[in-house]
Design a protein around this motif. Structure first.
Motif, PDB file in Angstrom:
ATOM      1  N   TRP A   1      93.672  68.026 127.293  1.00  0.00           N
ATOM      2  CA  TRP A   1      93.210  68.123 128.693  1.00  0.00           C
ATOM      3  C   TRP A   1      92.190  69.247 128.847  1.00  0.00           C
ATOM      4  N   ASP A   2      92.404  70.361 128.159  1.00  0.00           N
ATOM      5  CA  ASP A   2      91.419  71.453 128.219  1.00  0.00           C
ATOM      6  C   ASP A   2      90.087  70.997 127.633  1.00  0.00           C
ATOM      7  N   SER A   3      90.144  70.240 126.531  1.00  0.00           N
ATOM      8  CA  SER A   3      88.920  69.765 125.888  1.00  0.00           C
ATOM      9  C   SER A   3      88.153  68.815 126.803  1.00  0.00           C
ATOM     10  N   ALA A   4      88.878  67.934 127.476  1.00  0.00           N
ATOM     11  CA  ALA A   4      88.219  66.985 128.388  1.00  0.00           C
ATOM     12  C   ALA A   4      87.550  67.732 129.543  1.00  0.00           C
ATOM     13  N   GLU A   5      88.252  68.716 130.090  1.00  0.00           N
ATOM     14  CA  GLU A   5      87.652  69.510 131.185  1.00  0.00           C
ATOM     15  C   GLU A   5      86.450  70.302 130.684  1.00  0.00           C
ATOM     16  N   SER A   6      86.536  70.794 129.459  1.00  0.00           N
ATOM     17  CA  SER A   6      85.445  71.584 128.897  1.00  0.00           C
ATOM     18  C   SER A   6      84.190  70.720 128.711  1.00  0.00           C
ATOM     19  N   ILE A   7      84.386  69.484 128.255  1.00  0.00           N
ATOM     20  CA  ILE A   7      83.247  68.564 128.081  1.00  0.00           C
ATOM     21  C   ILE A   7      82.621  68.240 129.434  1.00  0.00           C
TER      22      ILE A   7
END
Ligand SMILES: CSC[C@H]1O[C@H](OP(=O)(O)O)[C@H](O)[C@@H]1O
Length: 364
Positions: free
Chosen positions: A122-128
């Motif tokens: 979820w952090d990676s998706a928000e970061s992208i």
């Protein structure tokens, strides 16, 4: 009616890593009907991409990343994540942003113990999402420089043509092709935009809608009118988006882009491709390797819009059995492209290796 007071920002998709939720603006009935869809699982996210409920290369990349987070919340095993990645990447083949984002999340997760994977997904998706928003804003800064120089040279409103929707609706910021339009308008530089309707899905009507909602002067034109306007000296520059750019600058974009590039070249009109680095595919030496999505024939046989009550409707414009061809994209050779406006600057086709000499993710 959904009123845009400013370029959509984070409104095309919302990823909430706290409650593990994903919401998208359903673009299939825009501008007539505005609906927000909640994506409950990876399968629903894939269907949203396939059906073009979400569309636009950067936005489908972000949605692909969100699909991986939804998949990881269900099963974070290596097998499950690898299988989910293949399903998500197959949702639409042309925009490299989808594969780039999915692989970025997958590689981040496989390097972690299973217990840390869900939060990281979820952090990676928000970061992208945030990275693509910053890229869109940076593209606008560089495109503004081009438009402002044209304004100083011409001493009158700058007349700009664009194809399809590479706007705020295709990203999580002010778009790619339109980023400079919004920036110029906000700076008080007079522009007049001509948006190709872009058969068969008519994404250009959405470009006109979003620009008009923000007060940018825009006229919607038939696809076949673009060449005439250029020949009549009514266009000063063309800005389009991209779905995949090969190492030599050959560019896949919405079907019809190549014809606009030919018209621009024949009339000595600068032709710019605006795209973030997530759209570049250095693994392809030229455009011959770019997969071109073939979409449903009903997109040609039918026109989708709204009835007199403003509700989504469609009518057949051919016989129901009419044989059709519906390639969703074409490839514009780099020789027809004046320059690439990216989040890292403006590059000629023979300068593109500058972009990835530090790696495509130069921005962390
Ligand atoms: C910044 S959007 C890039 C690109 O994506 C669109 O394709 P689609 O509407 O099929 O998702 C169009 O080709 C835009 O130029």
């Amino acid at each position: 009616m959904f009123e845009l007071s400013q370029p959509l920002e984070r409104e095309t998709i919302r990823i909430n890593s706290v409650n593990r939720s994903v919401e998208i603006l359903d673009q299939r009935a825009l501008p007539h009907c505005v609906a927000v869809l909640s994506l409950q699982n990876e399968e629903q996210a894939c269907e949203a991409i396939r059906s073009m409920a979400v569309r636009g290369a950067p936005l489908i990349g972000i949605t692909g990343a969100a699909a991986m987070a939804l998949a990881c919340s269900k099963d974070s095993s290596n097998k499950a994540l690898n299988e989910a990645a293949e399903r998500v990447k197959s949702a639409r083949p042309t925009a490299v942003n989808l594969a780039w984002a999915v692989d970025k999340v997958l590689q981040a997760l496989l390097s972690l113990p299973a217990s840390q994977r869900e939060a990281a997904a979820w952090d990676s998706a928000e970061s992208i999402l945030e990275q693509e928003r910053r890229m869109s804003l940076k593209i606008g800064k560089y495109a503004l420089g081009i438009i402002e120089a044209l304004y100083r040279k011409l001493g009158r409103p700058v007349r700009l043509l664009t194809h399809c929707n590479a706007g705020a609706l295709a990203t999580v910021g002010p778009g790619t092709a339109t980023a400079g339009f919004y920036a110029a308008h906000q700076k008080g530089i007079p522009i007049e935009v001509y948006a190709d309707e872009t058969r068969p899905r008519l994404q250009g009507a959405m470009t006109a809608w979003e620009l008009c909602s923000c007060g940018v002067p825009v006229s919607l034109i038939a696809d076949n009118a673009g060449g005439h306007l250029m020949r009549e000296g009514l266009i000063d520059a063309v800005f389009v988006g991209a779905d995949r750019i090969a190492a030599n600058g050959d560019t896949a974009n919405k079907i019809g882009t190549y014809l606009k590039a030919l018209s621009a070249a024949d009339n000595n009109i600068p032709f710019y491709v605006a795209a973030p680095v997530s759209t570049f595919d250095a693994s392809l030496k030229d455009g011959s390797g770019i997969p071109i999505e073939e979409r449903s024939g009903d997109e040609i046989r039918r026109v989708y819009g709204a009835d007199e009550n403003g509700l989504p409707a469609s009518v057949f414009i051919t016989s129901r059995s009419q044989k059709v061809m519906n390639p969703g994209f074409d490839v514009t050779p780099s020789r027809l492209i004046t320059a690439f406006v990216t989040d890292q600057g403006v590059f000629a086709a023979n300068e593109l290796e500058e972009i990835w000499k530090d790696g495509k993710d130069a921005e962390q």
